[in-house]
Design a protein around this motif. Sequence first.
Motif, PDB file in Angstrom:
ATOM      1  N   LEU A 119      50.348   6.772 -35.881  1.00  0.00           N
ATOM      2  CA  LEU A 119      48.913   6.772 -36.132  1.00  0.00           C
ATOM      3  C   LEU A 119      48.239   5.632 -35.388  1.00  0.00           C
ATOM      4  CD1 LEU A 119      48.960   7.358 -39.994  1.00  0.00           C
ATOM      5  CD2 LEU A 119      48.672   9.068 -38.201  1.00  0.00           C
ATOM      6  N   THR A 120      46.973   5.842 -35.051  1.00  0.00           N
ATOM      7  CA  THR A 120      46.186   4.761 -34.475  1.00  0.00           C
ATOM      8  C   THR A 120      45.862   3.755 -35.572  1.00  0.00           C
ATOM      9  OG1 THR A 120      44.066   5.818 -34.936  1.00  0.00           O
ATOM     10  CG2 THR A 120      45.161   6.392 -32.852  1.00  0.00           C
ATOM     11  N   ARG A 121      45.412   2.593 -35.147  1.00  0.00           N
ATOM     12  CA  ARG A 121      45.101   1.567 -36.147  1.00  0.00           C
ATOM     13  C   ARG A 121      43.954   2.024 -37.048  1.00  0.00           C
ATOM     14  NH1 ARG A 121      42.030  -2.627 -37.202  1.00  0.00           N
ATOM     15  NH2 ARG A 121      43.010  -4.252 -38.494  1.00  0.00           N
ATOM     16  N   ALA A 122      42.954   2.696 -36.461  1.00  0.00           N
ATOM     17  CA  ALA A 122      41.842   3.178 -37.278  1.00  0.00           C
ATOM     18  C   ALA A 122      42.319   4.196 -38.305  1.00  0.00           C
ATOM     19  CB  ALA A 122      40.764   3.795 -36.386  1.00  0.00           C
ATOM     20  N   GLN A 123      43.252   5.041 -37.916  1.00  0.00           N
ATOM     21  CA  GLN A 123      43.791   6.008 -38.867  1.00  0.00           C
ATOM     22  C   GLN A 123      44.549   5.313 -39.992  1.00  0.00           C
ATOM     23  OE1 GLN A 123      45.989   8.291 -35.954  1.00  0.00           O
ATOM     24  NE2 GLN A 123      44.572  10.018 -36.107  1.00  0.00           N
ATOM     25  N   ARG A 124      45.313   4.282 -39.644  1.00  0.00           N
ATOM     26  CA  ARG A 124      46.057   3.561 -40.672  1.00  0.00           C
ATOM     27  C   ARG A 124      45.110   2.866 -41.648  1.00  0.00           C
ATOM     28  NH1 ARG A 124      49.146   1.953 -36.182  1.00  0.00           N
ATOM     29  NH2 ARG A 124      48.358  -0.184 -36.333  1.00  0.00           N
ATOM     30  N   VAL A 125      44.027   2.310 -41.119  1.00  0.00           N
ATOM     31  CA  VAL A 125      43.050   1.645 -41.987  1.00  0.00           C
ATOM     32  C   VAL A 125      42.424   2.652 -42.942  1.00  0.00           C
ATOM     33  CG1 VAL A 125      40.800   0.501 -42.030  1.00  0.00           C
ATOM     34  CG2 VAL A 125      42.558  -0.271 -40.428  1.00  0.00           C
TER      35      VAL A 125
ATOM     36  N   LEU B 255      42.647   2.425 -47.025  1.00  0.00           N
ATOM     37  CA  LEU B 255      41.489   2.355 -47.914  1.00  0.00           C
ATOM     38  C   LEU B 255      41.542   3.473 -48.952  1.00  0.00           C
ATOM     39  CD1 LEU B 255      38.660   1.555 -45.325  1.00  0.00           C
ATOM     40  CD2 LEU B 255      39.885  -0.033 -46.815  1.00  0.00           C
ATOM     41  N   GLY B 256      41.926   4.673 -48.524  1.00  0.00           N
ATOM     42  CA  GLY B 256      42.041   5.773 -49.472  1.00  0.00           C
ATOM     43  C   GLY B 256      43.102   5.522 -50.514  1.00  0.00           C
ATOM     44  N   ASP B 257      44.227   4.962 -50.091  1.00  0.00           N
ATOM     45  CA  ASP B 257      45.298   4.661 -51.047  1.00  0.00           C
ATOM     46  C   ASP B 257      44.846   3.633 -52.075  1.00  0.00           C
ATOM     47  OD1 ASP B 257      46.935   6.438 -49.750  1.00  0.00           O
ATOM     48  OD2 ASP B 257      47.995   4.904 -48.580  1.00  0.00           O
ATOM     49  N   VAL B 258      44.134   2.599 -51.620  1.00  0.00           N
ATOM     50  CA  VAL B 258      43.670   1.549 -52.535  1.00  0.00           C
ATOM     51  C   VAL B 258      42.704   2.139 -53.562  1.00  0.00           C
ATOM     52  CG1 VAL B 258      42.313  -0.566 -52.700  1.00  0.00           C
ATOM     53  CG2 VAL B 258      44.031  -0.321 -50.899  1.00  0.00           C
ATOM     54  N   LEU B 259      41.779   2.980 -53.115  1.00  0.00           N
ATOM     55  CA  LEU B 259      40.806   3.560 -54.042  1.00  0.00           C
ATOM     56  C   LEU B 259      41.475   4.530 -55.006  1.00  0.00           C
ATOM     57  CD1 LEU B 259      37.873   4.134 -51.543  1.00  0.00           C
ATOM     58  CD2 LEU B 259      37.963   2.474 -53.405  1.00  0.00           C
ATOM     59  N   ALA B 260      42.420   5.315 -54.507  1.00  0.00           N
ATOM     60  CA  ALA B 260      43.138   6.233 -55.400  1.00  0.00           C
ATOM     61  C   ALA B 260      43.914   5.455 -56.458  1.00  0.00           C
ATOM     62  CB  ALA B 260      44.080   7.128 -54.592  1.00  0.00           C
ATOM     63  N   ALA B 261      44.492   4.311 -56.058  1.00  0.00           N
ATOM     64  CA  ALA B 261      45.216   3.484 -57.017  1.00  0.00           C
ATOM     65  C   ALA B 261      44.279   2.899 -58.073  1.00  0.00           C
ATOM     66  CB  ALA B 261      45.955   2.366 -56.286  1.00  0.00           C
TER      67      ALA B 261
END
Length: 840
Positions: free
Chosen positions: A507-513, A517-523
Amino acid sequence: MRVPVDWLREYVAVPAGARGADIAADLVRVGLEEEAIHGGGLTGPLVVGRVLTKDPEPQKNGKTISWCTVDVGDANGTGEPQGIVCGADNFEAGDLVVVMLPGGVLPGGFTITARKTYGHVSAGMICSVRELGIGEDHTGILVLSGGPDGRALVPGQDAIPLLGLDRETVEVNVTPDRGYCFSIRGIAREYSHATGAAYTDPALGLEARAPAANGRGYVVDVRDDAPIRGRQGCDRYVARIVRGIDVHAPTPPWMATRLTEAGMRSISLPVDVTNYVMLGLGQPLHAFDVASLTGSIVVRRARPGERMTTLDGTDRALSPTDLLITDGGERPLAIAGVMGGEDCEVTDTTTDVLIEAAHFDPVTVARSARRHRLPSEASRRFERGVDPAIAAAAAQLAVELLVEHGGGAPDEGVTDVGTPVLPSPFTMDAGLPGRLVGVPYAASDVARVLTEIGCVVAAEGDRLTVTPPSWRPDLRQGPDLAEEVARIEGYAGIPSLLPTPPGGRGLTRAQRVRRLLGDVLAAQGLEEIWSAPFTGDDRHLALGLDPADVARRTVRLANPLSEEAPYFRISVVSTMVDALRRNVSRGAKDVGLFEVGLVVARTGTLVGAPTEEVGVRPSDETLAEIRAAVPPQPTHLGVLLAGDRDRAGWWGAGRKADVADLLEIVRGLGESLALDLAVTSDGPLPWHPGRCARVGTADGALIGWAGELHPKVVAALGLPERTLAAELDVDALVRASEDTVVAHTLVTSPRAQSDVALVVDASVPAERVRAALVEGGGELVESVDLFDLYEGGQVGVGKKSLAYRLVVRARNRTLTTEEVNAIRDRAVAAAARAVGAVQR
């Protein structure tokens, strides 16, 4: 495409014992996927019945059913009339109908039994054509008029052979590049390729019988002054006239049966003949009433503002790209290849008919059909490519059928104008199919296959010069021919080998970011959603925004899905509110949502993008202009919170979500990227001016806003009270977190803390004071946290007291009290210089 098996047998030697399923399996081998097998799936007793009585009975549900007695002869074993309930009303007592008696099975495995319904025991079913599987009409039952041989029908007569239900029709799916398969001629050729069965091209005999153009036919003038992609809209037009026909003459039963099996309805002899020829040979025809023509036939493009009424009774505004068949160049008669006009159609008084067999440009026909929303059997064929060499043979077959069954006589004059564009020859390496497919095809096998499908092949060593047949406009280059070789030789002969995937770059860095962010919000317990990125002025007004200002910052859609939402959004929150309102209306009181999506951020004048013809690669300059015309579309993250953040339960009362909860989430996003986000007071709409924070980086770059929505916005949008929202620029977060995070050795030395209370003007943000303390304290300051706020008489009017806790620590030693105090004093001095702070 529906292919009646007995019709197919006329063109290719299908084995006598072959069933529809066998034929479908053979066609699958050459790439024609089976859709269905029609016919042959029905078992009796299915008989002719005569309606003796029909008694309508209105029902409580508003529906009216009919209680009928039907004479079915001795088919029921008793000779007594059957009592049957029927919901249709298109028949009367005395009509002959088709009756399925108990024990019979309709297509789809539907077994008929005697059962009680609407207060009667219904012993059978009076059938419609759709229930019998021979058509799609379900508006009424099938009423019979006579047998196919003209003899009278009698009650109890077996209806299965009568209706051809023992006959089978194979339905196949025709891909867009195989337009020639929209005909029995094309399907028969493919069956021959699949099985080796002898194929007889029906066009050969017709072409031999067709008279040549002689200059005495009806005058036709093709004038295309606006060709599309350099191709004339009509490159061949054949016209034949048959005079003195009886339009009331019945369509021969065998023809009507074949049309029905092929999915078309028998209408009248002239119409049925044109449809029969189209289905058989693949050449769409059109019949004009000669008496309605006042001049020569002129084929031209439509003029600006021109209109015509088509056969369906619709008055249509024409486009200059529409190709028209006109009377003398003035009155439109038809949209070429799509649909005729209502004032030149064959009527009950017609005696002389002009048969049109033309070849129209696929792009022209496709655009007209889509523009006017007029998909037709003719346009489907022209769009995919009709054999330009078949026109004269198709016209000849139509003339012969009209003369034989309508009693007319053909004119001696024959019109055949234009020079059709035939496929051009090209060269190909004989080894290309083997290299592309992975099977070592011999050069002789490649030449044999190409010859078999109709190509003219000339071999010079390993180079083949190939001229595709007129019915295959899709064969334009070597890879097309390679596909044909693989198809005819058999896909089963191609080995199933999984290719070795190349090493990926991840993945590109933007994709990883974005994923982080989605993982943090889901958590954090939030749910991810997607909302349509379109808004309108009503939404902008509800958000407290100026529609004119929004219009300058976004783009209006040329063809919006809804006129109420014609703009691309400028914020994710503006469209997320619909999902929040919908969830709340369905009983979800405590809601946390987030979305990552694109917004438009136009800053200058919108520049129109150039256009190019479909199918032609734009030049590099044109591509650069197109890209330059696209406004910036940054990725934004939206968050919405409503209801309780801590839910109530046996452990105690719940707690409403507030701004602190939202800021905690936002800071958590920054921490996941190793960013210390700065939060300062701000209040742009649609946020509450006193409960909104500007989110930025340490160097002042704007990331977004977070806070409580303005009460007026909440009321206008119908959202829960004190709804919280955040909008963050993900692209800005990506840029701000580009620096590599350096890991440090864990510090084991003790930390020290010192509290300080500072008096500042009430208008000074606490974050500015904190930033000044951090900067003044130096590198040994580990954290500075606000823990108290006081406003009152002890600090004076217009002032406030802010209490901070400074935590300091050295990495390799214990700090002395003097060192801690010095750090505190430097921090306080820096705050005094920056914001005029005075220590209490």
